[in-house]
Design a protein around this motif. Structure first.
Motif, PDB file in Angstrom:
ATOM      1  N   LEU A   1     -12.492  -3.322   3.114  1.00 23.65           N
ATOM      2  CA  LEU A   1     -11.735  -3.060   3.851  1.00 23.65           C
ATOM      3  C   LEU A   1     -11.344  -1.379   3.911  1.00 23.65           C
ATOM      4  O   LEU A   1     -11.667  -0.547   4.833  1.00 23.65           O
ATOM      5  N   THR A   2     -11.542  -1.069   2.401  1.00 23.33           N
ATOM      6  CA  THR A   2     -11.433   0.438   1.769  1.00 23.33           C
ATOM      7  C   THR A   2     -12.796   1.388   2.566  1.00 23.33           C
ATOM      8  O   THR A   2     -12.956   1.825   2.806  1.00 23.33           O
ATOM      9  N   VAL A   3     -14.613   0.830   1.562  1.00 19.79           N
ATOM     10  CA  VAL A   3     -14.893   1.046   2.419  1.00 19.79           C
ATOM     11  C   VAL A   3     -15.709   1.422   3.631  1.00 19.79           C
ATOM     12  O   VAL A   3     -16.415   2.484   4.104  1.00 19.79           O
ATOM     13  N   SER A   4     -15.179  -0.147   4.126  1.00 17.53           N
ATOM     14  CA  SER A   4     -15.535   0.391   5.742  1.00 17.53           C
ATOM     15  C   SER A   4     -14.672   1.991   6.810  1.00 17.53           C
ATOM     16  O   SER A   4     -15.314   2.645   7.122  1.00 17.53           O
ATOM     17  N   MET A   5     -13.673   1.550   5.557  1.00 19.26           N
ATOM     18  CA  MET A   5     -12.574   2.541   6.597  1.00 19.26           C
ATOM     19  C   MET A   5     -12.756   4.244   5.796  1.00 19.26           C
ATOM     20  O   MET A   5     -13.050   4.724   6.855  1.00 19.26           O
ATOM     21  N   LEU A   6     -13.708   4.248   5.098  1.00 18.13           N
ATOM     22  CA  LEU A   6     -13.475   5.184   4.414  1.00 18.13           C
ATOM     23  C   LEU A   6     -15.227   5.852   5.262  1.00 18.13           C
ATOM     24  O   LEU A   6     -16.141   7.055   4.924  1.00 18.13           O
ATOM     25  N   SER A   7     -15.899   5.401   5.511  1.00 18.65           N
ATOM     26  CA  SER A   7     -17.716   5.187   5.883  1.00 18.65           C
ATOM     27  C   SER A   7     -17.041   5.462   7.381  1.00 18.65           C
ATOM     28  O   SER A   7     -17.514   6.150   8.227  1.00 18.65           O
ATOM     29  N   LEU A   8     -16.293   4.971   8.183  1.00 18.92           N
ATOM     30  CA  LEU A   8     -15.672   4.956   9.548  1.00 18.92           C
ATOM     31  C   LEU A   8     -14.945   6.490   9.372  1.00 18.92           C
ATOM     32  O   LEU A   8     -15.437   7.893  10.897  1.00 18.92           O
ATOM     33  N   ALA A   9     -14.360   6.923   8.975  1.00 22.17           N
ATOM     34  CA  ALA A   9     -13.997   8.526   8.479  1.00 22.17           C
ATOM     35  C   ALA A   9     -14.965   9.383   7.572  1.00 22.17           C
ATOM     36  O   ALA A   9     -14.278  10.500   8.311  1.00 22.17           O
ATOM     37  N   GLY A  10     -16.111   9.313   8.013  1.00 21.59           N
ATOM     38  CA  GLY A  10     -16.805  10.179   6.997  1.00 21.59           C
ATOM     39  C   GLY A  10     -17.031  10.735   5.706  1.00 21.59           C
ATOM     40  O   GLY A  10     -17.168  11.419   5.092  1.00 21.59           O
TER      41      GLY A  10
ATOM     42  N   ALA B   1     -11.370  15.222  10.972  1.00 22.12           N
ATOM     43  CA  ALA B   1     -10.400  15.490  10.033  1.00 22.12           C
ATOM     44  C   ALA B   1      -8.596  14.237  10.281  1.00 22.12           C
ATOM     45  O   ALA B   1      -8.007  14.301   9.817  1.00 22.12           O
ATOM     46  N   ILE B   2      -8.672  14.333  11.728  1.00 19.88           N
ATOM     47  CA  ILE B   2      -7.883  13.581  12.216  1.00 19.88           C
ATOM     48  C   ILE B   2      -8.107  12.384  11.901  1.00 19.88           C
ATOM     49  O   ILE B   2      -7.358  11.244  11.588  1.00 19.88           O
ATOM     50  N   GLY B   3      -9.303  11.843  12.399  1.00 17.46           N
ATOM     51  CA  GLY B   3      -9.439  10.663  11.993  1.00 17.46           C
ATOM     52  C   GLY B   3      -9.189   9.668  11.040  1.00 17.46           C
ATOM     53  O   GLY B   3      -8.730   8.993  10.192  1.00 17.46           O
ATOM     54  N   ILE B   4      -9.204  11.107   9.400  1.00 19.05           N
ATOM     55  CA  ILE B   4      -9.433  10.553   8.255  1.00 19.05           C
ATOM     56  C   ILE B   4      -7.472   9.945   7.922  1.00 19.05           C
ATOM     57  O   ILE B   4      -7.587   9.143   6.920  1.00 19.05           O
ATOM     58  N   TYR B   5      -6.546  10.672   8.486  1.00 18.05           N
ATOM     59  CA  TYR B   5      -5.193   9.970   8.574  1.00 18.05           C
ATOM     60  C   TYR B   5      -5.145   9.089   9.312  1.00 18.05           C
ATOM     61  O   TYR B   5      -4.561   7.914   8.519  1.00 18.05           O
ATOM     62  N   TYR B   6      -5.728   8.432  10.167  1.00 18.56           N
ATOM     63  CA  TYR B   6      -5.431   6.567  10.569  1.00 18.56           C
ATOM     64  C   TYR B   6      -6.140   5.933  10.048  1.00 18.56           C
ATOM     65  O   TYR B   6      -5.793   4.808   9.972  1.00 18.56           O
ATOM     66  N   TYR B   7      -7.488   6.679   9.965  1.00 19.65           N
ATOM     67  CA  TYR B   7      -8.189   5.477   8.267  1.00 19.65           C
ATOM     68  C   TYR B   7      -7.765   5.039   7.405  1.00 19.65           C
ATOM     69  O   TYR B   7      -8.589   3.613   6.740  1.00 19.65           O
ATOM     70  N   PHE B   8      -6.615   6.088   6.952  1.00 23.93           N
ATOM     71  CA  PHE B   8      -6.244   5.511   5.655  1.00 23.93           C
ATOM     72  C   PHE B   8      -4.737   5.205   6.100  1.00 23.93           C
ATOM     73  O   PHE B   8      -4.467   4.406   4.057  1.00 23.93           O
ATOM     74  N   LYS B   9      -4.660   4.091   7.139  1.00 21.87           N
ATOM     75  CA  LYS B   9      -3.202   3.651   7.508  1.00 21.87           C
ATOM     76  C   LYS B   9      -3.637   2.604   6.468  1.00 21.87           C
ATOM     77  O   LYS B   9      -3.381   1.618   6.048  1.00 21.87           O
ATOM     78  N   PRO B  10      -4.974   1.458   7.374  1.00 24.66           N
ATOM     79  CA  PRO B  10      -5.175   0.320   6.681  1.00 24.66           C
ATOM     80  C   PRO B  10      -5.226   0.102   4.925  1.00 24.66           C
ATOM     81  O   PRO B  10      -4.835  -0.762   3.837  1.00 24.66           O
TER      82      PRO B  10
END
Length: 471
Positions: free
Chosen positions: A371-380, A417-426
């Motif tokens: 989950l972490t790797v996928s969220m980090l990738s989606l966040a760029g 930058a905003i995307g980083i915020y909600y991708y870090f929620k999970p």
């Protein structure tokens, strides 16, 4: 083309496999079918073929897009955990067959040379998705999502067909290269001006295609449909359907209407900016992980449209790399959501919110890492495939001298930058909050699929040229 024929036959074969009493054979059979289609797809590499009197065209670009679609479909099928276990209400043979038929439509959308074939491919894909969205007939959300998707999709298809009719009336051709030649001739004869019929037709076709990729303001169906559909089909829609839609849009605009960039380019810049803003800002307020991924899908449509607008030699590889990176990361995220939500449902606490991920790392460190790797990738974030996907797109955008484009690039960077915020929620929920998620057992094929998607995300984030040079 061979892949289209094979998948059509395989879809019919899946229906006959449904007569067998053994449902366990359906998953491996479908995986084998897609792998065969993938091999047939590569067999056409470096060969340019026209099929059905020039209505479909196979070249390296279409093969690359077809590869991304087939890989995404393969991964989605591989994570169809416990799919069809309910013998009374589920029909897995039919579902797998419909998925194979939908892949046929998606491949037609990236290989079309004639607008009629674009419509046929779009309808094969769309009708399949309408059925799969409402496949959980006992779920009111699924029923509502299917009805909404069908009604709005039908209107979008009608708009696209009206545009096709107008373009044909103005150019006398359904062939995309023939339309491009007629557009250039009209431009030369009329001093850079175009007739109102041609301009109206171009805009209407764009509206129909932008609906399919969830670009604002044609995105309203996306959150409800993604949220209501069974999660496995949501993963399919957000990857296969989006890749096919973006590829079809890019193929049409770059082949038929490059000379009309002034007509469609400027409006598309504003649409792209609006898509980025709505997708990212609205995702911030979501409490459902699944619904957040829906708005995330909208935002990624905006990033892909930036490259469509860039008009650079690197555009082909940038779109393909981003589509691959996005598809892999999104499938990983949905895969984790599927197993967690199933575990919660068995415990009598059905939940697809961020709270369902609370404490995931404690008893399920592997799922938390995926989950972490996928969220980090989606966040760029660097060292993931998503970072280079956005890097290539922003590089293409920066090379455009237009002031309007520079403004779009600023919006895209701010929204990232905003995307980083909600991708870090999970990620925060999985590692920093207490929860009651027990140890979740997953099948070997499921585990190997997650290892593959996570490894690819990291490898492409470290050595992107391994894949980008192939494109």
């Amino acid at each position: 083309m061979n892949a289209i024929i094979a998948l059509s036959l395989f879809g019919i074969s899946s229906l006959f496999l449904g007569f067998l009493n053994n449902r366990k054979i359906l998953l491996p059979a479908t995986l084998i079918f897609i792998l065969i289609a993938l091999g047939l797809n590569f067999a056409d590499w470096n060969h340019e073929y026209f099929w059905f009197n020039g209505m479909l065209k196979t070249d390296n670009l279409s093969i690359n897009f077809s590869t991304v679609i087939l890989v995404a479909a393969l991964l989605v099928v591989a994570i169809s955990r416990h799919f069809g276990d309910d013998e009374e209400h589920s029909h897995p043979a039919e579902y797998y067959a419909i998925m194979l038929f939908s892949v046929v439509g998606a491949i037609m959308m990236v290989t079309y040379e004639n607008l009629i074939m674009l419509f046929v491919g779009l309808e094969i894909l769309s009708v399949s998705m309408y059925v799969l969205t409402g496949s959980d007939k006992r779920n009111l959300r699924s029923n509502e999502a299917a009805l909404k998707y069908f009604l709005m999709g039908s209107f979008a298809t009608g708009i696209l067909l009206f545009g096709v009719a107008l373009v044909y009336g103005a150019t006398g051709s359904f062939q995309i290269h023939g339309i491009g030649a007629a557009v250039n001739e009209a431009k030369a004869q009329m001093g850079g001006q175009y007739g109102p019929i041609l301009m109206a037709g171009t805009i209407l076709i764009m509206v129909g295609l932008l609906f399919k990729i969830s670009a604002a303001p044609f995105h309203f169906w996306t959150p409800d449909v993604y949220d209501g559909a069974p999660t496995i089909f949501t993963a399919f829609m957000s990857t296969v359907v989006k890749t096919a839609g973006v590829a079809a849009t890019y193929r049409l605009l770059s082949t038929s209407f490059p000379g009309m960039y002034g007509l469609w380019g400027n409006p598309l810049v504003y649409i792209t900016g609006l898509t980025l803003i709505i997708g990212n800002i609205t995702a911030v307020y979501q409490q459902s992980f699944k619904r957040m991924l829906a708005y995330s899908s909208i935002s990624h449509a905006g990033y892909l449209l930036i490259t469509v607008l860039a008009k650079r030699p690197e555009t082909n590889s940038s779109i393909l790399f981003y589509s691959l990176a996005y598809s892999i990361a999104t499938i990983s995220a949905f895969a984790v959501l599927i197993v967690v939500s199933e575990a919660k449902a068995k415990a009598g606490k059905a939940d697809e919110s961020f709270d369902a991920l609370n404490g995931l790392a404690k008893n399920n460190p592997f799922l938390a890492f995926v989950l972490t790797v996928s969220m980090l990738s989606l966040a760029g974030i660097p060292l993931t495939a998503g970072f280079f996907g956005k890097f290539f797109i922003f590089t293409d955008a920066f090379a455009n001298p237009s002031i309007l484009f520079k403004g779009l690039l600023v919006i895209a960077i701010l929204m990232s930058a905003i995307g980083i915020y909600y991708y870090f929620k999970p990620i925060i929920a999985a590692y920093m909050r207490n929860g009651d998620t027990e140890k979740i057992e997953i099948s070997p094929i499921y585990k190997y699929t997650l290892i593959l998607t996570t490894a690819l995300t990291i490898i492409l984030g470290i050595a992107p040229d391994l894949v980008k040079k192939l494109f």
